[in-house]
Design a protein around this motif. Structure first.
Motif, PDB file in Angstrom:
ATOM      1  N   PHE A 192       6.461 -12.339  -5.299  1.00 48.32           N
ATOM      2  CA  PHE A 192       7.471 -11.953  -6.294  1.00 48.32           C
ATOM      3  C   PHE A 192       8.690 -11.329  -5.609  1.00 48.32           C
ATOM      4  O   PHE A 192       9.838 -11.627  -5.955  1.00 48.32           O
ATOM      5  N   PHE A 193       8.452 -10.459  -4.619  1.00 47.53           N
ATOM      6  CA  PHE A 193       9.560  -9.844  -3.883  1.00 47.53           C
ATOM      7  C   PHE A 193      10.370 -10.908  -3.141  1.00 47.53           C
ATOM      8  O   PHE A 193      11.599 -10.855  -3.104  1.00 47.53           O
ATOM      9  N   ALA A 194       9.661 -11.863  -2.522  1.00 48.16           N
ATOM     10  CA  ALA A 194      10.356 -12.908  -1.767  1.00 48.16           C
ATOM     11  C   ALA A 194      11.142 -13.828  -2.693  1.00 48.16           C
ATOM     12  O   ALA A 194      12.251 -14.260  -2.362  1.00 48.16           O
ATOM     13  N   LEU A 195      10.592 -14.133  -3.859  1.00 46.17           N
ATOM     14  CA  LEU A 195      11.251 -15.048  -4.796  1.00 46.17           C
ATOM     15  C   LEU A 195      12.490 -14.422  -5.424  1.00 46.17           C
ATOM     16  O   LEU A 195      13.549 -15.043  -5.501  1.00 46.17           O
ATOM     17  N   THR A 196      12.361 -13.183  -5.885  1.00 45.57           N
ATOM     18  CA  THR A 196      13.463 -12.527  -6.590  1.00 45.57           C
ATOM     19  C   THR A 196      14.453 -11.870  -5.641  1.00 45.57           C
ATOM     20  O   THR A 196      15.549 -11.492  -6.059  1.00 45.57           O
ATOM     21  N   GLN A 197      14.056 -11.717  -4.359  1.00 46.46           N
ATOM     22  CA  GLN A 197      14.895 -11.046  -3.354  1.00 46.46           C
ATOM     23  C   GLN A 197      15.224  -9.608  -3.755  1.00 46.46           C
ATOM     24  O   GLN A 197      16.305  -9.085  -3.413  1.00 46.46           O
ATOM     25  N   LEU A 198      14.302  -8.989  -4.485  1.00 51.24           N
ATOM     26  CA  LEU A 198      14.439  -7.557  -4.730  1.00 51.24           C
ATOM     27  C   LEU A 198      14.340  -6.819  -3.407  1.00 51.24           C
ATOM     28  O   LEU A 198      13.624  -7.235  -2.498  1.00 51.24           O
ATOM     29  N   GLU A 199      15.067  -5.731  -3.286  1.00 58.60           N
ATOM     30  CA  GLU A 199      15.057  -4.982  -2.028  1.00 58.60           C
ATOM     31  C   GLU A 199      13.661  -4.434  -1.733  1.00 58.60           C
ATOM     32  O   GLU A 199      13.046  -3.783  -2.581  1.00 58.60           O
ATOM     33  N   PHE A 200      13.183  -4.708  -0.544  1.00 59.63           N
ATOM     34  CA  PHE A 200      11.856  -4.246  -0.126  1.00 59.63           C
ATOM     35  C   PHE A 200      12.040  -3.074   0.819  1.00 59.63           C
ATOM     36  O   PHE A 200      12.590  -3.219   1.908  1.00 59.63           O
ATOM     37  N   ASN A 201      11.588  -1.887   0.398  1.00 59.41           N
ATOM     38  CA  ASN A 201      11.767  -0.687   1.202  1.00 59.41           C
ATOM     39  C   ASN A 201      10.477   0.129   1.203  1.00 59.41           C
ATOM     40  O   ASN A 201       9.416  -0.364   0.811  1.00 59.41           O
ATOM     41  N   THR A 202      10.569   1.374   1.631  1.00 59.84           N
ATOM     42  CA  THR A 202       9.366   2.207   1.708  1.00 59.84           C
ATOM     43  C   THR A 202       8.766   2.463   0.330  1.00 59.84           C
ATOM     44  O   THR A 202       7.548   2.608   0.197  1.00 59.84           O
ATOM     45  N   THR A 203       9.600   2.516  -0.699  1.00 63.14           N
ATOM     46  CA  THR A 203       9.086   2.678  -2.057  1.00 63.14           C
ATOM     47  C   THR A 203       8.262   1.459  -2.468  1.00 63.14           C
ATOM     48  O   THR A 203       7.251   1.579  -3.173  1.00 63.14           O
ATOM     49  N   SER A 204       8.676   0.280  -2.020  1.00 61.24           N
ATOM     50  CA  SER A 204       7.938  -0.941  -2.326  1.00 61.24           C
ATOM     51  C   SER A 204       6.550  -0.919  -1.696  1.00 61.24           C
ATOM     52  O   SER A 204       5.589  -1.415  -2.282  1.00 61.24           O
ATOM     53  N   ILE A 205       6.445  -0.353  -0.491  1.00 59.18           N
ATOM     54  CA  ILE A 205       5.143  -0.248   0.152  1.00 59.18           C
ATOM     55  C   ILE A 205       4.227   0.641  -0.674  1.00 59.18           C
ATOM     56  O   ILE A 205       3.042   0.333  -0.876  1.00 59.18           O
ATOM     57  N   ALA A 206       4.778   1.759  -1.162  1.00 61.91           N
ATOM     58  CA  ALA A 206       3.985   2.637  -2.024  1.00 61.91           C
ATOM     59  C   ALA A 206       3.540   1.905  -3.284  1.00 61.91           C
ATOM     60  O   ALA A 206       2.406   2.075  -3.758  1.00 61.91           O
ATOM     61  N   ALA A 207       4.425   1.047  -3.823  1.00 62.99           N
ATOM     62  CA  ALA A 207       4.077   0.270  -5.016  1.00 62.99           C
ATOM     63  C   ALA A 207       2.951  -0.717  -4.718  1.00 62.99           C
ATOM     64  O   ALA A 207       2.027  -0.893  -5.529  1.00 62.99           O
ATOM     65  N   ILE A 208       3.001  -1.362  -3.555  1.00 60.62           N
ATOM     66  CA  ILE A 208       1.952  -2.319  -3.184  1.00 60.62           C
ATOM     67  C   ILE A 208       0.615  -1.615  -3.045  1.00 60.62           C
ATOM     68  O   ILE A 208      -0.423  -2.099  -3.520  1.00 60.62           O
ATOM     69  N   LEU A 209       0.609  -0.450  -2.398  1.00 58.25           N
ATOM     70  CA  LEU A 209      -0.643   0.300  -2.254  1.00 58.25           C
ATOM     71  C   LEU A 209      -1.163   0.749  -3.617  1.00 58.25           C
ATOM     72  O   LEU A 209      -2.383   0.800  -3.837  1.00 58.25           O
ATOM     73  N   THR A 210      -0.261   1.075  -4.533  1.00 57.50           N
ATOM     74  CA  THR A 210      -0.681   1.437  -5.887  1.00 57.50           C
ATOM     75  C   THR A 210      -1.325   0.254  -6.587  1.00 57.50           C
ATOM     76  O   THR A 210      -2.347   0.397  -7.273  1.00 57.50           O
ATOM     77  N   ILE A 211      -0.736  -0.931  -6.415  1.00 59.29           N
ATOM     78  CA  ILE A 211      -1.307  -2.147  -7.018  1.00 59.29           C
ATOM     79  C   ILE A 211      -2.695  -2.415  -6.450  1.00 59.29           C
ATOM     80  O   ILE A 211      -3.622  -2.783  -7.181  1.00 59.29           O
ATOM     81  N   VAL A 212      -2.846  -2.244  -5.134  1.00 61.94           N
ATOM     82  CA  VAL A 212      -4.165  -2.425  -4.515  1.00 61.94           C
ATOM     83  C   VAL A 212      -5.178  -1.445  -5.123  1.00 61.94           C
ATOM     84  O   VAL A 212      -6.309  -1.799  -5.409  1.00 61.94           O
ATOM     85  N   GLY A 213      -4.718  -0.213  -5.349  1.00 59.89           N
ATOM     86  CA  GLY A 213      -5.602   0.776  -5.947  1.00 59.89           C
ATOM     87  C   GLY A 213      -5.996   0.417  -7.364  1.00 59.89           C
ATOM     88  O   GLY A 213      -7.179   0.531  -7.747  1.00 59.89           O
ATOM     89  N   TYR A 214      -5.038  -0.034  -8.175  1.00 60.10           N
ATOM     90  CA  TYR A 214      -5.362  -0.466  -9.540  1.00 60.10           C
ATOM     91  C   TYR A 214      -6.276  -1.669  -9.532  1.00 60.10           C
ATOM     92  O   TYR A 214      -7.196  -1.788 -10.367  1.00 60.10           O
ATOM     93  N   SER A 215      -6.039  -2.608  -8.600  1.00 62.27           N
ATOM     94  CA  SER A 215      -6.891  -3.786  -8.519  1.00 62.27           C
ATOM     95  C   SER A 215      -8.315  -3.390  -8.154  1.00 62.27           C
ATOM     96  O   SER A 215      -9.287  -3.927  -8.697  1.00 62.27           O
ATOM     97  N   LEU A 216      -8.428  -2.421  -7.241  1.00 64.56           N
ATOM     98  CA  LEU A 216      -9.754  -1.924  -6.860  1.00 64.56           C
ATOM     99  C   LEU A 216     -10.445  -1.278  -8.057  1.00 64.56           C
ATOM    100  O   LEU A 216     -11.635  -1.507  -8.318  1.00 64.56           O
ATOM    101  N   ASN A 217      -9.711  -0.465  -8.799  1.00 63.72           N
ATOM    102  CA  ASN A 217     -10.265   0.204  -9.963  1.00 63.72           C
ATOM    103  C   ASN A 217     -10.715  -0.810 -11.019  1.00 63.72           C
ATOM    104  O   ASN A 217     -11.784  -0.686 -11.626  1.00 63.72           O
TER     105      ASN A 217
END
Length: 208
Positions: free
Chosen positions: A181-206
């Motif tokens: 999604f980030f690559a397709l939309t070219q949304l800016e990928f920064n340190t906040t995005s990494i935190a978002a990805i780890l949050t998604i991994v956590g929700y997926s785990l839950n």
């Protein structure tokens, strides 16, 4: 007291009936996400790519993004981005690293300041050098990889291996689609995005 029921008792919905469509669709989207990441690449923010971000505020009226973009292009700072930011009076200007190191980068900031100071005030200037950006890329990548390995390891030991394989695939599926999604939309990928990805991994785990 009678409890509120949003669905009748003994409700059954055959989710697995759609597996012949959902499985190939998920696999196809995951492959597309990988191809987008490899060939289109991510739009790395200043945290990772290095460069300068300047936050501007119009002294009167609205920020004219088009005028700012034309003005910025005349400064010969390389590829430059101008975007509306916050309320109608704010805008951001972003350009990459300049040849000549920190001195050249500061000189570029002063050129921008001189060009816009009559109509805009510089509210924030953020400069990230190549060394800092490289360290952030390495640290961020290492943090994400180690976190995912730890999560996948937990899933492997938490469930029987048949279910663990499915849980690992489901978690990786969510991660791949997010990156795609980030690559397709070219949304800016920064340190906040990494935190978002780890949050998604956590929700997926839950959810698993």
């Amino acid at each position: 007291m009678k409890l509120l029921r949003l669905a009748p008792e003994n409700t059954k919905f055959p989710f697995m009936r759609f597996r012949r469509v959902s499985y190939p669709l998920s696999a196809t989207l995951s492959i597309i996400a990988v191809l987008l990441f490899v060939f289109v690449h991510m739009n790395f923010g200043i945290d990772f790519a290095g460069g300068t971000v300047i936050e501007l505020r119009a002294k009167g009226g609205s920020a004219e993004v088009g005028t700012l973009r034309t003005l910025a292009e005349k400064l010969n700072l390389g590829e430059i981005e101008v975007q509306a930011f916050g309320n109608k009076s704010d805008a951001t200007m972003r350009f990459g690293l300049q040849p000549g190191g920190d001195v050249a980068q500061q000189a570029a900031v002063e050129r921008v300041r001189a060009a816009v100071e009559n109509d805009y005030e510089l509210r924030r200037v953020e400069v990230v050098g190549p060394r800092v950006s490289n360290e952030l890329v390495q640290s961020g990548t290492l943090g994400v990889v180690l976190s995912i390995i730890a999560v996948l390891g937990y899933l492997w030991f938490r469930f029987e291996w048949q279910f663990a394989v499915s849980a690992v695939i489901a978690t990786m599926h969510d991660l791949l689609l997010t990156v795609g999604f980030f690559a397709l939309t070219q949304l800016e990928f920064n340190t906040t995005s990494i935190a978002a990805i780890l949050t998604i991994v956590g929700y997926s785990l839950n959810e698993t």
